[in-house]
Design a protein around this motif. Structure first.
Motif: not given
Length: 177
Positions: A86-106
């Motif tokens: 569903i999400s169009n967020t590109a995940l890095g290797e070994g990352e998940d959606y929580v990691d992406n959200l944390i990085k974006a918020l930081q």
């Protein structure tokens, strides 16, 4: 069925938009809801004791800024289940959606540099929660990330609590509220 559709429409309107990333994290993709939201605005009236009056005269000095403080509990397993396909967020290797959200918020705590006019632009965010809370401003103060057990098979914490405060930057008056 219509009741569930109405509920999901309300959830689709809940989001955090981060302007300098041009990325919108919708809360229906984040299977969570803040347990508590603090919405506050300060006002100051100067007190003057006038000659011949028994009560002081109050004159408006200033108000604001309005700020909204939230804490969002996240669970990695729920985030993955809801966002896969569903999400169009590109995940890095070994990352998940929580990691992406944390990085974006930081990244909100870091300014964006405008090379054209040599200015530092604060990263603006828009936060909407249901029909009660909408605020557009900057994140002021810390962006808290608290990791909690259990530990998943990939070595990451399963439960994460995110907290932040958004402070309004555009002033408004009583009629616009």
């Amino acid at each position: 069925m219509a009741k569930n559709k109405k509920y999901s429409t309300v959830l689709e309107d809940n989001y955090i938009y981060i302007s300098h990333l041009d990325e919108k994290f919708q809360f229906w993709k984040l299977p969570t809801w803040p347990d508590q939201i603090s919405d506050s605005m300060q006002s100051t009236f100067a007190q003057t004791t006038a000659l011949g009056r028994t009560a002081p005269v109050f004159t408006f000095s200033n108000s604001g800024p309005r700020s909204v403080q939230i804490s969002i509990p996240l669970h990695r397993d729920l985030m993955d289940d809801v966002n896969i396909g569903i999400s169009n967020t590109a995940l890095g290797e070994g990352e998940d959606y929580v990691d992406n959200l944390i990085k974006a918020l930081q990244s909100i705590s870091l300014p964006k540099y405008n090379l054209t006019n040599k200015a530092v632009e604060p990263p603006l965010v828009a936060l909407r929660l249901g029909n009660e809370i909408f605020i557009k401003g900057i994140v002021s103060g810390p962006i808290g990330v608290t990791f909690g057990k259990p530990i998943l098979s990939n070595g990451k914490y399963a439960k994460i609590d995110l907290s932040l405060t958004v402070t309004e930057v555009d002033p408004y008056d009583a009629t616009s509220v």
